[in-house]
Design a protein around this motif. Structure first.
Motif: not given
Length: 168
Positions: A74-84, A115-121, A123-128, A163-164
């Motif tokens: 596994i060389t790449d990871v993308d993920w998205q998160y939505r805070h409740p 992998s760390t993100i800071i959620v936006n205004e 409450g969502e965020g993601g990273v590749s 995952l890639r």
């Protein structure tokens, strides 16, 4: 002309398989998309089923399984998160941890990527993320994910993971 090329490359034209930018054949490249959560990893982690996405845009009907005689890098990871809590969670740090869990002894699991993100205004965020070396897994392990947050998945929490990598 063709015979000369075959000699220079050290293979016959029938045996030469074009390689990609990572030096692997296109058939060895793997894109996996999270399909459904299951309870395979126990504790605070959520095991996910991943399905392979093929070069023609179709997705596999069955969960991806690493062939017994191969490994998956596994060389790449993308993920998205939505805070409740939506916007009330703005600025909150969310860490996605990827574990490999031994299938023969599930008490053995180790973190292989964070992998760390800071959620936006909202409450969502993601990273590749493209990893320098990545991590290798075999059919003797399953991949587990954890954000340390509830709920674990859609419609809130971890939305999806891609995952890639490639087969070795």
């Amino acid at each position: 002309m063709r015979a000369i090329i075959g000699i220079v490359l050290g293979c016959s034209l029938a045996a030469c398989v074009p390689s990609t930018h990572v030096g692997r054949s296109a058939a060895d490249l793997v894109v996996l998309q999270s399909a459904s959560a299951d309870t395979g990893c126990g504790g605070t982690t959520a095991g996910l089923t991943f399905r392979r996405v093929f070069q023609d845009g179709n997705g596999a009907l069955q969960p991806f399984q690493i062939p017994a005689d191969r490994s998956l890098l596994i060389t790449d990871v993308d993920w998205q998160y939505r805070h409740p809590n939506g916007g009330a969670a703005a600025g909150r740090r969310i860490v996605l941890r990827l574990f490999l869990q031994n299938l023969a002894d599930p008490s053995h699991q180790e973190v292989v990527h964070e992998s760390t993100i800071i959620v936006n205004e909202e409450g969502e965020g993601g990273v590749s993320e493209a990893m320098t070396t990545g991590f290798v897994m075999t059919d003797e392990a399953q991949l587990c994910l954890d954000t340390g947050e509830e709920p674990k998945g859609p419609p809130l929490g971890l939305q999806h993971t891609i995952l890639r990598g490639y087969l070795l």
